[in-house]
Scaffold this motif. Sequence first.
Motif, short mmCIF file in Angstrom:
data_model
loop_
_atom_site.label_atom_id
_atom_site.label_comp_id
_atom_site.label_asym_id
_atom_site.label_seq_id
_atom_site.Cartn_x
_atom_site.Cartn_y
_atom_site.Cartn_z
N PHE A 1 44.93 -4.63 56.74
CA PHE A 1 43.66 -3.63 57.22
C PHE A 1 43.09 -4.15 58.29
O PHE A 1 42.65 -3.32 59.21
CB PHE A 1 42.93 -3.78 55.84
CG PHE A 1 41.81 -2.69 56.04
CD1 PHE A 1 42.16 -1.34 55.67
CD2 PHE A 1 40.73 -2.88 56.38
CE1 PHE A 1 40.91 -0.52 55.73
CE2 PHE A 1 39.63 -2.14 56.42
CZ PHE A 1 39.74 -0.68 56.16
N LYS A 2 42.93 -5.48 58.35
CA LYS A 2 41.99 -5.91 59.70
C LYS A 2 42.73 -5.63 60.86
O LYS A 2 42.03 -5.10 61.95
CB LYS A 2 41.80 -7.56 59.45
CG LYS A 2 40.87 -8.28 60.54
CD LYS A 2 40.79 -9.50 60.53
CE LYS A 2 39.96 -10.24 61.46
NZ LYS A 2 40.09 -9.56 62.78
N GLN A 3 43.99 -5.95 60.82
CA GLN A 3 44.69 -5.54 62.12
C GLN A 3 44.54 -4.08 62.54
O GLN A 3 44.55 -3.79 63.81
CB GLN A 3 46.28 -6.03 61.98
CG GLN A 3 46.57 -7.30 61.96
CD GLN A 3 48.14 -7.61 61.49
OE1 GLN A 3 48.65 -7.28 60.62
NE2 GLN A 3 48.62 -8.65 62.27
N SER A 4 44.58 -3.08 61.29
CA SER A 4 44.77 -1.76 61.88
C SER A 4 42.93 -1.35 62.33
O SER A 4 43.10 -0.53 63.06
CB SER A 4 45.09 -0.74 60.50
OG SER A 4 43.97 -1.14 59.63
N VAL A 5 42.03 -2.17 61.77
CA VAL A 5 40.65 -1.97 62.25
C VAL A 5 40.98 -2.45 63.86
O VAL A 5 40.11 -1.68 64.78
CB VAL A 5 39.60 -2.68 61.45
CG1 VAL A 5 38.26 -2.64 62.22
CG2 VAL A 5 39.70 -1.90 60.20
N ASP A 6 41.37 -3.79 64.04
CA ASP A 6 41.21 -4.20 65.29
C ASP A 6 42.04 -3.18 66.45
O ASP A 6 41.76 -3.21 67.65
CB ASP A 6 41.81 -5.47 65.37
CG ASP A 6 40.91 -6.68 64.65
OD1 ASP A 6 39.84 -6.49 64.38
OD2 ASP A 6 41.68 -7.57 64.15
N ASP A 7 43.25 -2.48 65.61
CA ASP A 7 43.78 -1.64 66.79
C ASP A 7 43.34 -0.36 67.18
O ASP A 7 43.43 0.35 67.64
CB ASP A 7 45.39 -1.49 66.12
CG ASP A 7 46.23 -2.63 66.28
OD1 ASP A 7 45.87 -3.72 66.85
OD2 ASP A 7 47.21 -2.65 65.44
N GLY A 8 42.16 -0.11 66.16
CA GLY A 8 41.46 1.09 66.31
C GLY A 8 42.15 2.35 65.70
O GLY A 8 41.60 3.50 65.66
N ALA A 9 43.07 2.00 64.89
CA ALA A 9 43.75 3.01 64.00
C ALA A 9 43.04 3.54 62.54
O ALA A 9 43.21 4.55 61.95
CB ALA A 9 45.62 2.44 63.62
N THR A 10 42.15 2.43 62.33
CA THR A 10 41.34 2.69 61.10
C THR A 10 39.91 2.31 61.33
O THR A 10 39.72 1.26 62.05
CB THR A 10 41.80 1.94 60.01
OG1 THR A 10 43.28 2.11 59.78
CG2 THR A 10 41.21 1.79 58.63
#
Length: 89
Positions: A31-40
Amino acid sequence: MQHSSLSQALLLLSVRKTKEVFGDYVSIYNFKQSVDDGATVALYYENRIPELQLTNKDLNEDLQQVIDEAELDPDQETKLECEFAREYT
């Protein structure tokens, strides 16, 4: 063994069995990676207790009357007190 311990043990057993059948993870995208990527978008939790608006101003007296009429034995009264203390304090 407590209920939560049993549930955790079963979950771990299930994960192990899944890995035995399908192999290890190819990749892990958390989840943290997806937030960092801007996907979430980030998810924030705010613990709030809702404000109660009682419409029965005689609620305590009404509850006491119902309890008195139930003619509970001492053990039942103790159990009821514990339940109310846990739910409404």
